[in-house]
Design an enzyme around this catalytic site. Sequence first.
Site, PDB file in Angstrom:
ATOM      1  N   ASN A 122      17.706  62.076 -10.462  1.00  0.00           N
ATOM      2  CA  ASN A 122      17.929  63.487 -10.779  1.00  0.00           C
ATOM      3  C   ASN A 122      18.147  64.269  -9.481  1.00  0.00           C
ATOM      4  O   ASN A 122      18.140  63.698  -8.396  1.00  0.00           O
ATOM      5  CB  ASN A 122      16.750  64.040 -11.590  1.00  0.00           C
ATOM      6  CG  ASN A 122      15.454  63.898 -10.834  1.00  0.00           C
ATOM      7  OD1 ASN A 122      15.269  64.479  -9.766  1.00  0.00           O
ATOM      8  ND2 ASN A 122      14.536  63.085 -11.362  1.00  0.00           N
ATOM      9  N   HIS A 123      18.295  65.581  -9.594  1.00  0.00           N
ATOM     10  CA  HIS A 123      18.685  66.412  -8.445  1.00  0.00           C
ATOM     11  C   HIS A 123      17.526  66.865  -7.557  1.00  0.00           C
ATOM     12  O   HIS A 123      17.716  67.705  -6.692  1.00  0.00           O
ATOM     13  CB  HIS A 123      19.436  67.650  -8.932  1.00  0.00           C
ATOM     14  CG  HIS A 123      20.794  67.349  -9.458  1.00  0.00           C
ATOM     15  ND1 HIS A 123      21.802  66.850  -8.669  1.00  0.00           N
ATOM     16  CD2 HIS A 123      21.322  67.451 -10.700  1.00  0.00           C
ATOM     17  CE1 HIS A 123      22.891  66.671  -9.397  1.00  0.00           C
ATOM     18  NE2 HIS A 123      22.614  67.032 -10.649  1.00  0.00           N
TER      19      HIS A 123
END
Length: 220
Positions: A30-31
């Site tokens: 994920n970011h």
Amino acid sequence: LDESLLEGKRVLISAGPTQESLDPVRYITNHSSGKQGYAIAKAAKRMGAEVTLVSGPVHLPIPEGVKPVFVTSAQEMFTAMKEESVQADYIIMAAAVADYRPAVAAQDKIKKTGEDLVLKMVRNPDILAWIGQHKAPNQIVCGFAMETRDLDQNAREKMIKKNCDLLIANNLKTPGAGFQTDTNVVTIMTQDHLEHLPKIAKEDLGVLILKTMKEIEKER
Ligand code: C5P
């Protein structure tokens, strides 16, 4: 800043994303940049604590004087957090742990075919929920929540479900909040208090979280 406020306290922080292997060359992630967790570690160190940072893969230097434990997957993070939490007074879970991982991590690179690929994912352990369930009477636990709607309601439910003393909720859709930024816009929630904060530097939020944990401890 009171540089002795956390003297003698052991603070454990999780930070960053996790990577979930598909095969030797690919993963799901994920970011998360790790910035919030690293900023809390820095703040805790400045306040005199003994700090351990369990970190997923990020591009940030370990703050000076902080003990790093590097992990890759959620399962590795779970093992590290269980081990490190035994010695911790304050536990802050800022990591963006992957909720699911591929059911199998293939030994060899998955080859493309003419067909679509269907991937089966299985649940990862909820590390914060486990820590909340197993916390000792003297331990204070802080969780994070990243929501895109019904922030306060979802955050309160999360705090109760995961047995946290403190929950920091950020709304992904607010400018200056969340991933990659140096600032955050959050709601800080305890069992009997809720406050919407204006935009704040991630390290200052770290100081605020730690001060709040100290207050909760005093009131016990
Ligand atoms: O349930 P949700 O993922 O929104 O909860 C966020 C909080 O729970 C964060 O503090 C995060 O670090 C923690 N968490 C965890 N293990 C998971 C999922 C989330 O520790 N598998």
